[in-house]
Design a protein around this motif. Structure first.
Motif, PDB file in Angstrom:
ATOM      1  N   ASN A 182      -2.877  -3.370  -8.642  1.00  0.00           N
ATOM      2  CA  ASN A 182      -1.989  -3.315  -9.802  1.00  0.00           C
ATOM      3  C   ASN A 182      -2.165  -4.546 -10.693  1.00  0.00           C
ATOM      4  OD1 ASN A 182       0.826  -3.919 -11.139  1.00  0.00           O
ATOM      5  ND2 ASN A 182       0.764  -1.726 -10.694  1.00  0.00           N
TER       6      ASN A 182
ATOM      7  N   ASP B 155       4.059   6.728  -6.285  1.00  0.00           N
ATOM      8  CA  ASP B 155       3.652   8.133  -6.207  1.00  0.00           C
ATOM      9  C   ASP B 155       4.837   9.066  -6.456  1.00  0.00           C
ATOM     10  OD1 ASP B 155       1.104   7.269  -5.692  1.00  0.00           O
ATOM     11  OD2 ASP B 155       1.312   7.412  -3.508  1.00  0.00           O
TER      12      ASP B 155
ATOM     13  N   SER C 162       0.836  -1.206   0.000  1.00  0.00           N
ATOM     14  CA  SER C 162       0.000   0.000   0.000  1.00  0.00           C
ATOM     15  C   SER C 162       0.866   1.248   0.000  1.00  0.00           C
ATOM     16  CB  SER C 162      -0.911  -0.039   1.226  1.00  0.00           C
ATOM     17  OG  SER C 162      -0.152  -0.266   2.399  1.00  0.00           O
ATOM     18  N   GLY C 163       0.243   2.379   0.297  1.00  0.00           N
ATOM     19  CA  GLY C 163       0.953   3.660   0.263  1.00  0.00           C
ATOM     20  C   GLY C 163       2.033   3.762   1.331  1.00  0.00           C
ATOM     21  N   GLY C 164       1.809   3.095   2.471  1.00  0.00           N
ATOM     22  CA  GLY C 164       2.762   3.216   3.569  1.00  0.00           C
ATOM     23  C   GLY C 164       3.378   1.897   3.991  1.00  0.00           C
ATOM     24  N   HIS C 165       2.964   0.794   3.373  1.00  0.00           N
ATOM     25  CA  HIS C 165       3.426  -0.522   3.821  1.00  0.00           C
ATOM     26  C   HIS C 165       3.737  -1.444   2.660  1.00  0.00           C
ATOM     27  CE1 HIS C 165       1.376   1.139   7.297  1.00  0.00           C
ATOM     28  NE2 HIS C 165       2.098   0.329   8.044  1.00  0.00           N
TER      29      HIS C 165
ATOM     30  N   ASP D 287      -8.334   2.287   0.575  1.00  0.00           N
ATOM     31  CA  ASP D 287      -8.915   2.411   1.916  1.00  0.00           C
ATOM     32  C   ASP D 287     -10.440   2.396   1.873  1.00  0.00           C
ATOM     33  OD1 ASP D 287      -6.363   2.596   2.791  1.00  0.00           O
ATOM     34  OD2 ASP D 287      -6.415   4.752   3.214  1.00  0.00           O
TER      35      ASP D 287
HETATM   36  N1  LIG Z   1      -3.028   0.067  -9.939  1.00  0.00           N
HETATM   37  C1  LIG Z   1      -2.113   0.476  -9.067  1.00  0.00           C
HETATM   38  N2  LIG Z   1      -0.813   0.174  -9.209  1.00  0.00           N
HETATM   39  C2  LIG Z   1       0.115   0.572  -8.323  1.00  0.00           C
HETATM   40  N3  LIG Z   1      -0.161   1.317  -7.263  1.00  0.00           N
HETATM   41  C3  LIG Z   1      -1.436   1.658  -7.051  1.00  0.00           C
HETATM   42  C4  LIG Z   1      -2.476   1.265  -7.934  1.00  0.00           C
HETATM   43  N4  LIG Z   1      -3.639   1.776  -7.458  1.00  0.00           N
HETATM   44  C5  LIG Z   1      -3.326   2.452  -6.338  1.00  0.00           C
HETATM   45  N5  LIG Z   1      -2.010   2.393  -6.084  1.00  0.00           N
HETATM   46  C6  LIG Z   1      -1.267   3.007  -4.995  1.00  0.00           C
HETATM   47  O1  LIG Z   1      -1.825   2.588  -3.765  1.00  0.00           O
HETATM   48  C7  LIG Z   1      -1.544   3.565  -2.770  1.00  0.00           C
HETATM   49  C8  LIG Z   1      -2.769   3.820  -1.941  1.00  0.00           C
HETATM   50  O2  LIG Z   1      -3.080   2.624  -1.266  1.00  0.00           O
HETATM   51  P1  LIG Z   1      -3.701   2.651   0.175  1.00  0.00           P
HETATM   52  O3  LIG Z   1      -4.853   3.577   0.150  1.00  0.00           O
HETATM   53  O4  LIG Z   1      -3.939   1.274   0.566  1.00  0.00           O
HETATM   54  O5  LIG Z   1      -2.478   3.256   0.978  1.00  0.00           O
HETATM   55  P2  LIG Z   1      -2.512   4.159   2.258  1.00  0.00           P
HETATM   56  O6  LIG Z   1      -3.774   3.910   2.969  1.00  0.00           O
HETATM   57  O7  LIG Z   1      -2.174   5.534   1.842  1.00  0.00           O
HETATM   58  O8  LIG Z   1      -1.296   3.581   3.103  1.00  0.00           O
HETATM   59  P3  LIG Z   1      -1.332   2.388   4.190  1.00  0.00           P
HETATM   60  O9  LIG Z   1      -2.542   1.589   3.937  1.00  0.00           O
HETATM   61  O10 LIG Z   1      -0.071   1.673   3.958  1.00  0.00           O
HETATM   62  O11 LIG Z   1      -1.361   3.071   5.500  1.00  0.00           O
HETATM   63  C9  LIG Z   1      -1.052   4.805  -3.487  1.00  0.00           C
HETATM   64  O12 LIG Z   1       0.323   4.908  -3.287  1.00  0.00           O
HETATM   65  C10 LIG Z   1      -1.380   4.509  -4.961  1.00  0.00           C
HETATM   66  O13 LIG Z   1      -0.505   5.114  -5.874  1.00  0.00           O
END
Ligand SMILES: Nc1ncnc2c1ncn2[C@@H]1O[C@H](COP(=O)(O)OP(=O)(O)OP(=O)(O)O)[C@@H](O)[C@H]1O
Ligand SMILES: [Mg+2]
Lengths: 353, 247
Positions: A281, A175, A144-147, A313
């Motif tokens: 992805n 990002d 994800s965005g942070g993990h 999320d």
């Molecule tokens: N098709 C995709 N391919 C690659 N990355 C993607 C895709 N769709 C979304 N993302 C990435 O997923 C991330 C968002 O995911 P998510 O909302 O789960 O993360 P977060 O909530 O910000 O962080 P965490 O859940 O780790 O605390 C973003 O960095 C976004 O660019």
């Protein structure tokens, strides 16, 4: 045999507000989404090129009562039919988390319905439970965005991190390189689309791929990518953005797939799960599914990839995880607080390093 | 009418139960961290001691700002949810009006303020109105001390008052500038410098209730990111609601 039909349905109203989405959902028996509302603030943060925590917290508060009502209305239930109120209490942005936590606690106090605090990452992984039944032990690739973690699920509530990123998370890397290519935050989805229109011509480094652990590193890849772009800029050379995207994605997917497959061989789980925004992805989904078909029959796990709309999320995944905690009797009280740096426990193998 | 009121606007957490004008109980707690852990248990304590449930409360009142952004949001979120779920009345009261209400006296001008660092204050000035809520004569705002004092001086020239009363936080360090005003002044007592939920409850009695969905903190300040963006692009700030979309 227990007669499952005679068991009472468990309905959970869940809240999620850890970052830039405010979401509520009603989930039945941890498996069935009866309603899900997601209010996204992306448009707001795009003004700044990334999430501004104070702005995020303000937006969460603007919609919290409305989306509570909507979740109940869309599920066609009243408070009387809700068995527990669940909320993400970490990890995430503290001010953002506090809106969900304050709202859920207030709702619990006003209604007398028990409260459950949920780890956001446990939630991401449990999005899979909304797609199919998970057989345990299971192994999850959380991206994800942070993990970026490989997580071993011993049972529905006992998770252990067996591999972790040493620097950037996969989504974060998407990002950051997206910004270099002029793609609006969050860039992952667009880069994924571009990657399918180009080829891996740049051969960026695959960090730690052959290392004897399940850890990751993406900062070297990010730097290599940025250097390539800057260098081309300096000599006024135009690079093909589709090839850049394809090369970046190939490097990310290669390491993720390679290490995850190795973990699957070692832990031999009954189920393989992907969770988190990057689990949407296409390149990664296709690659993992394909690689798993190549595993020997006796260790081939069942594969659950969450619906695309459940990768980012959302509160439904929190409701799914909360159901398992409910079954385990793990409730929170009115002192529940946001914990911005909450972490799943690490496996002993990680701690002894 | 039973009113449950709170302030989470400063590091003082205050919760009170009022029966019309009368304060039945008020509990105050100093709390350097955010108030999330303590607020609901404190509510519960007051309710239990008075053998009440939330359902028996007629009106919820909250210090709506200015104040600590995170603190304000904890308080506002909580009472919004209470009012929305239980279909009860909800009122937001200015944090500064509530501060001023504790220090009013005939013929004085009360300046209520919260230290916002670097010689800036969230502040407003209030006058006693006997039976009614204190009237605001310098609007609640985010002021540099020079601007605030200039506004006070101007007000004083048109409406001489007996004395200025500075309540809240951070005014003591401005003593030199206050002397230069050449207007009699005094500082609030320690009790007056703290926000009391009991007073919020009393002020809330005179206010018209608002829709729980609509009640939002009065931050009195845009975020730095928004201000920078506005300056860079020249684009209007626009309505906050236009930036959030359901997907
Ligand atoms: N098709 C995709 N391919 C690659 N990355 C993607 C895709 N769709 C979304 N993302 C990435 O997923 C991330 C968002 O995911 P998510 O909302 O789960 O993360 P977060 O909530 O910000 O962080 P965490 O859940 O780790 O605390 C973003 O960095 C976004 O660019
Ligand atoms: Mg997330």
């Amino acid at each position: 045999m227990i007669n499952l039909d005679s068991k009472k349905d468990i309905r959970i109203l869940a809240y999620e507000s850890s970052c830039d989405e405010t979401s509520t959902a009603v989930v039945k028996n941890g498996r069935e989404i009866e309603s899900m509302i997601v209010a996204t603030q992306i448009k707001s943060h795009q003004r700044f090129g990334g999430v501004v925590p104070e702005v995020a917290s303000r937006h969460h508060l603007e919609v919290i009562t409305q989306i509570t009502r909507k979740a109940l209305e869309q599920a066609n239930v009243t408070w009387n039919e809700i068995d527990a109120i669940a909320v993400t209490y970490g990890p995430g942005l503290v001010g953002a988390l506090l809106i969900g936590v304050s709202a859920a606690k207030a709702a619990s106090m006003a209604t007398g319905i028990p409260l459950i605090g949920v780890d956001h990452i446990m939630g991401h992984i449990m999005a899979a439970q909304l797609t199919a039944e998970i057989a345990y032990p299971a192994l999850a690739l959380q991206v994800s965005g942070g993990h970026t973690e490989i997580v071993l699920l011993k049972d529905p509530t006992h998770f252990e991190i067996v591999g972790d990123t040493r620097d950037d998370a996969a989504g974060e890397a998407y990002d950051k390189i997206g910004r270099v290519l002029g793609v609006n935050y969050p860039a992952g989805k667009t880069i994924d689309e571009w990657a399918h229109r180009g080829n891996d011509t740049f051969h960026f480094p695959r960090a730690m791929m052959e290392d004897d652990d399940y850890d990751f590193s993406f900062s070297g890849l990010k730097s290599a990518f940025i250097n390539t772009c800057h260098h081309a800029d300096q000599i006024h050379q135009e690079l093909n953005k589709y090839d850049l995207a394809a090369s970046f994605q190939a490097a990310v997917v290669d390491v993720l797939a390679h290490k995850t497959i190795r973990a699957l061989k070692q832990y031999q789980p009954k189920t393989f799960i992907m969770g988190g925004g990057v689990a949407a992805n296409r390149g990664l989904r296709d690659r993992m599914e394909h690689e798993i078909t190549l595993l020997p029959e006796n260790i081939k796990p069942k594969v659950i990839l969450p619906d695309l709309k459940l990768c980012g999320d959302n509160a439904a995944m929190i409701g799914a995880a909360a159901y398992n905690l409910y079954q385990d009797g793990k409730f929170a009280d009115l002192t529940l607080n946001a914990d911005p740096s909450l972490e799943l426990p690490y496996a002993d193998s990680m701690l002894n390093e | 009418m039973k009113i449950l009121s709170i302030s989470t606007a400063t590091n003082q957490l205050s919760v009170a139960l009022n029966e019309d004008q009368r304060v039945i109980t008020e509990k105050n707690e100093r709390d350097e961290r955010n108030h999330s852990e303590h607020l609901d248990p404190l509510f519960q304590e007051i309710l239990t001691e008075n053998k009440l449930t939330l359902k028996e409360i007629d009106r919820f009142a909250v210090a709506i700002g200015p104040g600590s952004y995170t603190g304000l949001r904890i308080g506002v979120t909580t009472v919004k949810m209470f009012a929305s779920i239980l279909h009860k009345e909800l009122v937001g009261v200015s944090t500064l009006q509530a501060l001023a209400a504790g220090a009013l006296s005939d013929q004085d001008l009360v300046i209520a303020g919260i230290d916002a660092r670097n010689d800036n204050y969230f502040a407003g000035a209030y006058l006693d109105q006997q039976e009614q809520a204190p009237i605001c004569v310098i609007d609640d705002g985010h002021y540099h001390i020079d601007t605030l004092l200039a506004a006070i001086k101007k007000y004083y020239e048109d409406h001489p008052v007996k004395e200025l009363v500075f309540v809240g936080s951070g005014f003591e360090k401005q003593q030199k500038l206050l002397e230069q005003l050449e207007i009699p002044y005094r500082f609030g007592t320690q009790k007056q410098n703290e926000i009391h939920a009991g007073l919020i409850g009393q002020l809330a009695l005179q206010e018209k209730p608002v829709d729980a969905d609509e009640l939002l903190p009065k931050y009195l300040r845009r975020t730095q990111a928004e201000a920078d963006w506005h300056q860079k692009t020249g684009k209007p700030f626009g309505s906050d609601r236009d930036y959030v979309e359901e997907v």
